[in-house]
Every structure is written in C-alpha cells, then in structure tokens.
Motif scaffolding. Structure first.
Motif, PDB file in Angstrom:
ATOM      1  N   PHE A  35      -0.593   0.558   8.857  1.00  0.00           N
ATOM      2  CA  PHE A  35      -1.584   1.522   9.227  1.00  0.00           C
ATOM      3  C   PHE A  35      -2.554   1.001  10.298  1.00  0.00           C
ATOM      4  O   PHE A  35      -2.812  -0.658  10.189  1.00  0.00           O
ATOM      5  CB  PHE A  35      -2.702   1.144   7.972  1.00  0.00           C
TER       6      PHE A  35
ATOM      7  N   TYR B  48      -6.458   0.866  11.798  1.00  0.00           N
ATOM      8  CA  TYR B  48      -7.755   1.410  11.483  1.00  0.00           C
ATOM      9  C   TYR B  48      -8.742   1.066  12.696  1.00  0.00           C
ATOM     10  O   TYR B  48      -8.367   0.046  13.611  1.00  0.00           O
ATOM     11  CB  TYR B  48      -8.451   0.734  10.265  1.00  0.00           C
TER      12      TYR B  48
ATOM     13  N   LEU C 263      -9.191   5.553   9.547  1.00  0.00           N
ATOM     14  CA  LEU C 263      -7.490   5.460   9.687  1.00  0.00           C
ATOM     15  C   LEU C 263      -7.480   6.109  10.875  1.00  0.00           C
ATOM     16  O   LEU C 263      -7.468   7.260  11.241  1.00  0.00           O
ATOM     17  CB  LEU C 263      -7.021   5.975   8.522  1.00  0.00           C
TER      18      LEU C 263
ATOM     19  N   TYR D 137      -0.621   6.330  10.502  1.00  0.00           N
ATOM     20  CA  TYR D 137      -0.059   5.469   9.370  1.00  0.00           C
ATOM     21  C   TYR D 137       1.392   5.691   9.464  1.00  0.00           C
ATOM     22  O   TYR D 137       2.164   6.978   9.880  1.00  0.00           O
ATOM     23  CB  TYR D 137      -0.256   6.295   7.982  1.00  0.00           C
TER      24      TYR D 137
ATOM     25  N   ILE E 113       3.820   9.026  10.435  1.00  0.00           N
ATOM     26  CA  ILE E 113       3.629   9.997   9.171  1.00  0.00           C
ATOM     27  C   ILE E 113       2.528  10.831   9.566  1.00  0.00           C
ATOM     28  O   ILE E 113       2.565  12.025   9.309  1.00  0.00           O
ATOM     29  CB  ILE E 113       3.689   9.464   7.840  1.00  0.00           C
ATOM     30  N   ASP E 114       1.413  10.191   9.745  1.00  0.00           N
ATOM     31  CA  ASP E 114       0.022  10.886   9.592  1.00  0.00           C
ATOM     32  C   ASP E 114      -0.687  10.294  11.140  1.00  0.00           C
ATOM     33  O   ASP E 114      -1.413   9.073  10.852  1.00  0.00           O
ATOM     34  CB  ASP E 114      -0.715  10.542   8.477  1.00  0.00           C
TER      35      ASP E 114
ATOM     36  N   PHE F 213      -7.988  -2.669  13.401  1.00  0.00           N
ATOM     37  CA  PHE F 213      -7.273  -3.317  12.310  1.00  0.00           C
ATOM     38  C   PHE F 213      -5.912  -3.022  11.881  1.00  0.00           C
ATOM     39  O   PHE F 213      -5.836  -1.523  12.316  1.00  0.00           O
ATOM     40  CB  PHE F 213      -8.192  -3.444  10.924  1.00  0.00           C
TER      41      PHE F 213
ATOM     42  N   GLY G 249       3.734   3.152   0.455  1.00  0.00           N
ATOM     43  CA  GLY G 249       2.563   4.008   1.127  1.00  0.00           C
ATOM     44  C   GLY G 249       1.396   3.968   0.067  1.00  0.00           C
ATOM     45  O   GLY G 249       0.141   4.419   0.646  1.00  0.00           O
TER      46      GLY G 249
ATOM     47  N   GLN H 111      -2.989  -2.477   0.189  1.00  0.00           N
ATOM     48  CA  GLN H 111      -3.069  -2.809   1.867  1.00  0.00           C
ATOM     49  C   GLN H 111      -3.736  -4.076   2.129  1.00  0.00           C
ATOM     50  O   GLN H 111      -4.561  -4.240   1.605  1.00  0.00           O
ATOM     51  CB  GLN H 111      -3.731  -1.714   2.594  1.00  0.00           C
TER      52      GLN H 111
ATOM     53  N   PHE I 276      -4.898  -6.292   4.976  1.00  0.00           N
ATOM     54  CA  PHE I 276      -5.374  -6.289   6.564  1.00  0.00           C
ATOM     55  C   PHE I 276      -5.204  -7.427   7.464  1.00  0.00           C
ATOM     56  O   PHE I 276      -5.325  -8.490   6.754  1.00  0.00           O
ATOM     57  CB  PHE I 276      -6.855  -5.992   6.345  1.00  0.00           C
TER      58      PHE I 276
ATOM     59  N   TYR J 232     -13.666  -3.406  -1.758  1.00  0.00           N
ATOM     60  CA  TYR J 232     -13.306  -4.374  -0.804  1.00  0.00           C
ATOM     61  C   TYR J 232     -14.415  -5.242  -0.403  1.00  0.00           C
ATOM     62  O   TYR J 232     -15.257  -4.832  -0.526  1.00  0.00           O
ATOM     63  CB  TYR J 232     -12.698  -3.926   0.545  1.00  0.00           C
TER      64      TYR J 232
ATOM     65  N   GLY K  81     -10.414  -9.277   8.283  1.00  0.00           N
ATOM     66  CA  GLY K  81     -10.298  -7.909   7.555  1.00  0.00           C
ATOM     67  C   GLY K  81     -10.854  -7.814   6.437  1.00  0.00           C
ATOM     68  O   GLY K  81     -10.990  -8.869   5.428  1.00  0.00           O
ATOM     69  N   PRO K  82     -10.822  -6.578   5.637  1.00  0.00           N
ATOM     70  CA  PRO K  82     -11.379  -6.095   4.354  1.00  0.00           C
ATOM     71  C   PRO K  82     -10.290  -6.934   3.388  1.00  0.00           C
ATOM     72  O   PRO K  82      -8.936  -6.771   3.565  1.00  0.00           O
ATOM     73  CB  PRO K  82     -11.328  -4.665   4.132  1.00  0.00           C
TER      74      PRO K  82
ATOM     75  N   TYR L 205       0.893   9.424   0.451  1.00  0.00           N
ATOM     76  CA  TYR L 205       0.730   8.510   0.792  1.00  0.00           C
ATOM     77  C   TYR L 205      -0.643   7.972   0.369  1.00  0.00           C
ATOM     78  O   TYR L 205      -1.583   8.784   0.100  1.00  0.00           O
ATOM     79  CB  TYR L 205       1.084   7.664   1.934  1.00  0.00           C
ATOM     80  N   GLY L 206      -1.025   6.673   0.125  1.00  0.00           N
ATOM     81  CA  GLY L 206      -2.433   6.179  -0.348  1.00  0.00           C
ATOM     82  C   GLY L 206      -3.725   6.304   0.969  1.00  0.00           C
ATOM     83  O   GLY L 206      -4.147   5.225   1.105  1.00  0.00           O
TER      84      GLY L 206
END
Lengths: 113, 115
Positions: free
Chosen positions: A33, A35, A45, A48, A55-56, A91, A98, A102, A104, B35, B42-43, B100-101
């Motif tokens: 991802f 960001y 975001l 991704y 994908i997005d 980031f 998915g 996550q 970072f 977070y 980063g977070p 996806y998340g």
C-alpha cells in the motif's frame, strides 16, 4: 527481521521536478500500500497492489502520480511534475494478505519548493 | 465515501490523568483498528476490534467497538509521558465486505502527556 524500507527518508525538490519514492516491503508479504499523510487531510490511501498487480488506484490524486511494482520486493511511487501541494509524508505499508495487518515503513518526507 | 471522525484533535494532560479518544462514523465497518504514531515513524498497530460491543485491554489502554460497529473509543488510564504520540483509528471495509482490507483513517488525536 527488517521491516518495510523506504528511501529516501527526506526529499526536497523544486516545483516541476520528477520525484521517485522507493519501497521494499517485508519479505513474503504479497500486498503493498502507498499512503500520503498531511495535516489537512490525514492519512490517505493512494494505491494498493496485490501480488505486484495494482488493484485499487482510486486514491491516486491525478495523472502526475504513478506507481509500479516490478517485482515482489520493490515498488516505486513517481510524481512528475511535482507541485508544492504534493508536499507530504508518503508511507509504504505491506501485509501478508490484503486483509492482514499492515506494517508501515518510516515514511518519506517530501518537500516541493 | 466512508468517513471517520476522531475527537478530540488535540489533548494535553498531566501524567497520571485518564483520557478517552473517540472515533465515530455514520458507516458500518467490518473491523476497526487503532494505531499509534511517533514523530518520524510510521503508524504501528495497537489493536483490532471486530465484534460489535467488543472490549480489548492492552495494559493501561482499553479499546471498545460500538454495538453497531460504527464507533470506537480508546481509554488510557493513568497516562504516562511515554504515551505521547498521534493516535489514529482506521476502519476496514464495510458491512458488505470488500476485496481487501482497505483502511479509512480518522484525522488522528495528538496526545501530549506532561511529566
């Protein structure tokens, strides 16, 4: 184990220049991802990837922004031409899947003069 | 578009005080994450809550997910200077599920705990 690695950590450039941000995800993670974080808009975001495939990308602000993931261990986010309003902390995050947690990276602070 | 509103934006307290940060939305989320982010980093994920009404504790931190899965709170007991940082809530997906998340982040709460 190394976490997500981003480079450079800081980038100062002039308006109109091309900027390339780099990310190495955690080994074995198949989701990545990008960001952007600003005081005004918070953490947003941009794009991704899953298994190196975008994908997005609905969060990519405009055509000046592009992202690639040529292999599982490397991704780039490019801004061409850069503008002062692109100044932000960018980031990269990766996850096992998915929907997994996550992780970072430390971010790249970009300043466009 | 799913939005998450965090409050307060800024919180400055003395060591030993208690505090609560709120995260509210008009949308339903499949899960909600909290977070903590320190300057120049980063977070880092603190907790994920999934079930409506769920309460999770992490030492002096208590996290709650609303019954309707639209809101959450973070309560810190006896805050310490080491708790200083930016706290972010993030909602994942929606009731209909997503591929996806995808996380939607709140604006964050900047917490400063003075010794």
């Amino acid at each position: 184990d190394a976490g997500v690695i981003q480079s450079p950590r800081h980038e100062v450039t002039e308006m109109g220049q091309e900027v390339t941000l780099r990310c190495k995800p955690i080994s074995g993670h198949n989701s990545l991802f990008w960001y952007r974080q600003t005081m005004m808009r918070g953490l947003e975001l941009l794009i991704y990837f899953n298994n190196n495939v975008p994908i997005d990308d609905s969060g990519m602000p405009e055509d000046r922004f592009s992202a690639k993931m040529p292999n599982a261990s490397f991704s780039t986010l490019k801004i061409q031409p850069s503008e002062p309003r692109d100044s932000a902390v960018y980031f990269c995050a990766s996850s096992l899947s998915g929907i997994g947690q996550q992780f970072f990276g430390p971010g790249t602070r970009l300043t466009v003069l | 578009t799913q939005l998450l509103e965090q409050s307060p934006q800024f919180l400055s307290i003395q060591e030993g005080e208690n505090l609560t940060v709120y995260c509210n939305s008009s949308s339903v989320f499949s899960s909600l994450q909290w977070y903590r982010q320190e300057p120049g980093e980063g977070p880092v994920l603190l907790v994920t809550v999934v079930t409506g009404g769920e309460v999770k504790k992490l030492k002096r931190l208590t996290f709650q997910f609303g019954d309707a899965r639209k809101d959450s709170s973070l309560h810190i007991t006896a805050a310490q200077p080491g708790d200083t940082g930016l706290y972010l809530c993030a909602g994942a997906g929606d009731a209909g599920g997503t591929s996806y998340g995808k996380l939607t982040f709140g604006q964050g709460t900047i917490l400063t705990v003075h010794p």
